[in-house]
Design a protein around this motif. Structure first.
Motif, PDB file in Angstrom:
ATOM      1  N   THR A   1      34.477 -35.856   6.700  1.00 28.66           N
ATOM      2  CA  THR A   1      33.444 -35.429   7.133  1.00 28.66           C
ATOM      3  C   THR A   1      32.720 -34.627   5.813  1.00 28.66           C
ATOM      4  O   THR A   1      31.554 -34.037   6.239  1.00 28.66           O
ATOM      5  CB  THR A   1      33.638 -34.373   8.249  1.00 28.66           C
ATOM      6  N   GLY A   2      32.855 -34.859   4.610  1.00 37.37           N
ATOM      7  CA  GLY A   2      32.136 -34.186   3.385  1.00 37.37           C
ATOM      8  C   GLY A   2      32.065 -35.096   2.387  1.00 37.37           C
ATOM      9  O   GLY A   2      31.720 -35.954   2.405  1.00 37.37           O
ATOM     10  N   VAL A   3      32.605 -34.331   1.269  1.00 36.09           N
ATOM     11  CA  VAL A   3      32.549 -34.905  -0.030  1.00 36.09           C
ATOM     12  C   VAL A   3      33.349 -36.309  -0.151  1.00 36.09           C
ATOM     13  O   VAL A   3      32.386 -37.521  -0.743  1.00 36.09           O
ATOM     14  CB  VAL A   3      32.904 -34.132  -1.159  1.00 36.09           C
ATOM     15  N   TYR A   4      34.401 -36.325   0.342  1.00 35.32           N
ATOM     16  CA  TYR A   4      34.947 -37.773   0.464  1.00 35.32           C
ATOM     17  C   TYR A   4      34.441 -38.675   1.135  1.00 35.32           C
ATOM     18  O   TYR A   4      34.031 -38.360   2.246  1.00 35.32           O
ATOM     19  CB  TYR A   4      36.428 -37.430   0.707  1.00 35.32           C
ATOM     20  N   ASN A   5      34.136 -40.027   0.650  1.00 36.13           N
ATOM     21  CA  ASN A   5      33.341 -40.840   1.365  1.00 36.13           C
ATOM     22  C   ASN A   5      34.353 -42.153   1.342  1.00 36.13           C
ATOM     23  O   ASN A   5      34.583 -43.016   0.441  1.00 36.13           O
ATOM     24  CB  ASN A   5      32.283 -41.290   0.604  1.00 36.13           C
ATOM     25  N   PRO A   6      34.939 -42.364   2.679  1.00 39.57           N
ATOM     26  CA  PRO A   6      35.723 -43.349   2.474  1.00 39.57           C
ATOM     27  C   PRO A   6      35.365 -44.849   2.385  1.00 39.57           C
ATOM     28  O   PRO A   6      35.891 -45.847   2.395  1.00 39.57           O
ATOM     29  CB  PRO A   6      36.401 -43.298   4.167  1.00 39.57           C
ATOM     30  N   HIS A   7      33.999 -44.835   2.463  1.00 43.48           N
ATOM     31  CA  HIS A   7      33.297 -46.056   2.401  1.00 43.48           C
ATOM     32  C   HIS A   7      32.540 -46.610   0.990  1.00 43.48           C
ATOM     33  O   HIS A   7      32.051 -47.504   0.623  1.00 43.48           O
ATOM     34  CB  HIS A   7      31.833 -46.072   3.255  1.00 43.48           C
ATOM     35  N   THR A   8      32.864 -45.698  -0.037  1.00 42.78           N
ATOM     36  CA  THR A   8      32.685 -45.690  -1.458  1.00 42.78           C
ATOM     37  C   THR A   8      33.481 -46.839  -1.882  1.00 42.78           C
ATOM     38  O   THR A   8      34.589 -46.965  -1.783  1.00 42.78           O
ATOM     39  CB  THR A   8      32.891 -44.626  -2.093  1.00 42.78           C
ATOM     40  N   GLU A   9      32.787 -47.981  -2.740  1.00 45.34           N
ATOM     41  CA  GLU A   9      33.302 -49.043  -3.110  1.00 45.34           C
ATOM     42  C   GLU A   9      34.046 -48.751  -4.507  1.00 45.34           C
ATOM     43  O   GLU A   9      33.586 -47.889  -5.313  1.00 45.34           O
ATOM     44  CB  GLU A   9      32.147 -50.204  -3.480  1.00 45.34           C
ATOM     45  N   VAL A  10      35.300 -49.297  -4.777  1.00 43.97           N
ATOM     46  CA  VAL A  10      35.923 -49.239  -5.943  1.00 43.97           C
ATOM     47  C   VAL A  10      35.510 -50.257  -6.971  1.00 43.97           C
ATOM     48  O   VAL A  10      35.341 -51.278  -6.728  1.00 43.97           O
ATOM     49  CB  VAL A  10      37.574 -49.416  -5.850  1.00 43.97           C
TER      50      VAL A  10
END
Length: 442
Positions: free
Chosen positions: A382-391
């Motif tokens: 719900t914060g800084v970590y974005n599970p949708h960021t592409e590697v």
């Protein structure tokens, strides 16, 4: 970097599916973690909550936060487990933050449950009677004095006394020729509480202080003398507010300071202490506060496990895992000492492990040894970590800094940014912990 791709893809897949791993943490044991005292279950674990990105986004509460804390407070308004809010913010007093949290969460929070990034400064008593320069925003003078510092100077006080030093903003330059008003004592140490408002002013005057050995009446000196003590709170490169993307944090300001200093002098700026997550010092102080709550409740069983819930891999997860590594090493040393003592008592001449009695950190002797033996990390989405960021597909085009957002003085270790569990939000985190501990509050 190439070896990190499977790790980050695994994180993304886990959080996208909102998977909660129900298996225990490595090394954890099944069974009840608490004993019953006064007909109520006594927990053997404590909870460390990050705030921004876990409980709130800017001034807006995250919906799952109230749900989570309804499970943590009984009908009398008492917490059923020890709880400490560990934030890297440093622009207000603990009581102010406690009042804000009470309003947001709808449960009574005391200042003894709040740990700001500057809270561990209470252990640096040798600087209490020295003239210290403080940088940040908010009531920094009041914060410093509340912590115990008796002779405090702010950036604004320096600027008023030496008006010719702040020259970046043309509109703030003196309109008529002026001379320094040298009525301030020599600065003996510098404390960086958090990101300031006018970065150019703070950067200029802090560099000036470091290069004049605390005496702004003189010119920059050759760096033959030891650098003035520099203590920094909050190393977050970025933090999560209401915006869609993270915002600059104090860690970004430190990057500017470090690089300007090195560009001018050719040397690395040195810190006497770095506080705030992911510093071990911060987690040890948080564990001390957890212990204090258990003592206040007259709980007889020690708190042996900490759960740290956060949204930032490079601060919350890295810090919790780093402290867990310290606790494991400490347990190993204690066991080695026990083996050596037993072997000596029995007259065994078998090879014994070498134990150094002086390896304990100074801050451990200040607060007494921890009762915790493990610190387990939980990442929320719900914060800084974005599970949708592409590697990135081409890792050769990436540099280390695109992955490691930690401070310069912390070594990048992929194992330290791997969370023990990933959940969607803080309510899921509390539910998971209760399941892990088989803890049922009454």
């Amino acid at each position: 970097m190439r070896g990190l791709l499977p790790f980050y893809r695994a994180l993304n897949a886990l959080c996208n599916r909102q998977v909660k791993r129900r298996a225990g943490f490595a090394g954890s044991q099944c069974g009840f973690s608490g004993t019953v005292s006064d007909s109520k279950p006594q927990s053997r674990f404590g909870l460390l909550f990050d705030i921004d990105g876990v409980l709130v986004r800017g001034k807006m509460p995250i919906p799952a936060a109230k749900k989570a804390f309804q499970k943590l407070v009984d009908s009398q308004g008492q917490f059923v487990v020890p709880v400490v809010f560990v934030t890297n913010a440093g622009n207000c007093m603990r009581q102010t933050k406690a009042d804000q949290l009470s309003h947001i969460l709808g449960v009574p929070i005391t200042m003894d449950q709040v740990m700001m990034s500057h809270s561990p400064l209470r252990m640096f008593k040798k600087y209490y009677d020295k003239c210290v320069l403080v940088s940040g925003q908010g009531p920094v003078l009041d914060i410093a004095k509340n912590l115990g510092f008796q002779n405090v100077v702010s950036i604004d006080m320096l600027r008023e006394s030496f008006p010719l030093l702040d020259m970046v903003d043309h509109n703030r330059r003196p309109k008529v020729p002026s001379s320094p008003i040298a009525n301030l004592p020599t600065v003996e140490a510098v404390i960086l509480f958090g990101e300031p408002i006018r970065w150019e002013t703070n950067l200029q005057l802090i560099i000036d202080i470091l290069l004049t050995n605390g005496n702004l009446s003189g010119a920059h000196q050759s760096l033959k003398l030891p650098q003035l003590p520099l203590l920094a709170c909050n190393m977050d490169l970025m933090w999560m507010a209401e915006a869609q993307s993270p915002r600059f944090g104090h860690g970004t300001f430190l990057v500017c300071l470090e690089n300007i200093y090195k560009k001018i002098t050719g040397k690395e700026v040195k810190y006497k202490a770095l506080m705030g997550k992911p510093s071990e010092l911060t987690y040890h102080f948080a564990e001390y506060l957890i212990r204090g709550q258990a003592v206040e409740r007259n709980w007889t069983q020690p708190i042996t496990t900490l759960y740290a819930i956060g949204d930032n891999l490079m601060t919350d997860i890295y810090g919790a895992n780093l402290y867990n590594r310290y606790l494991e090493e400490r347990t190993r040393r204690k066991n080695s000492k026990a083996v050596a003592k037993m072997a000596t008592a029995t007259g065994s001449d078998a090879a014994l492990p070498q134990v150094n009695d002086h390896v304990e950190n100074a801050w451990e002797s200040e607060l007494a040894p921890p009762s915790a033996t493990s610190c387990k990390s939980i990442l929320v989405c719900t914060g800084v970590y974005n599970p949708h960021t592409e590697v990135p597909t081409d890792t050769n085009q990436c540099i280390k800094e695109t992955v490691f957002h930690g401070h310069r003085d912390f070594r990048f270790d992929p194992a330290l940014v791997e969370p023990g569990h990933i959940v969607q939000d803080v309510a899921d985190a509390v539910e998971l912990i209760f399941e892990q501990e088989k803890f049922v509050p009454q």
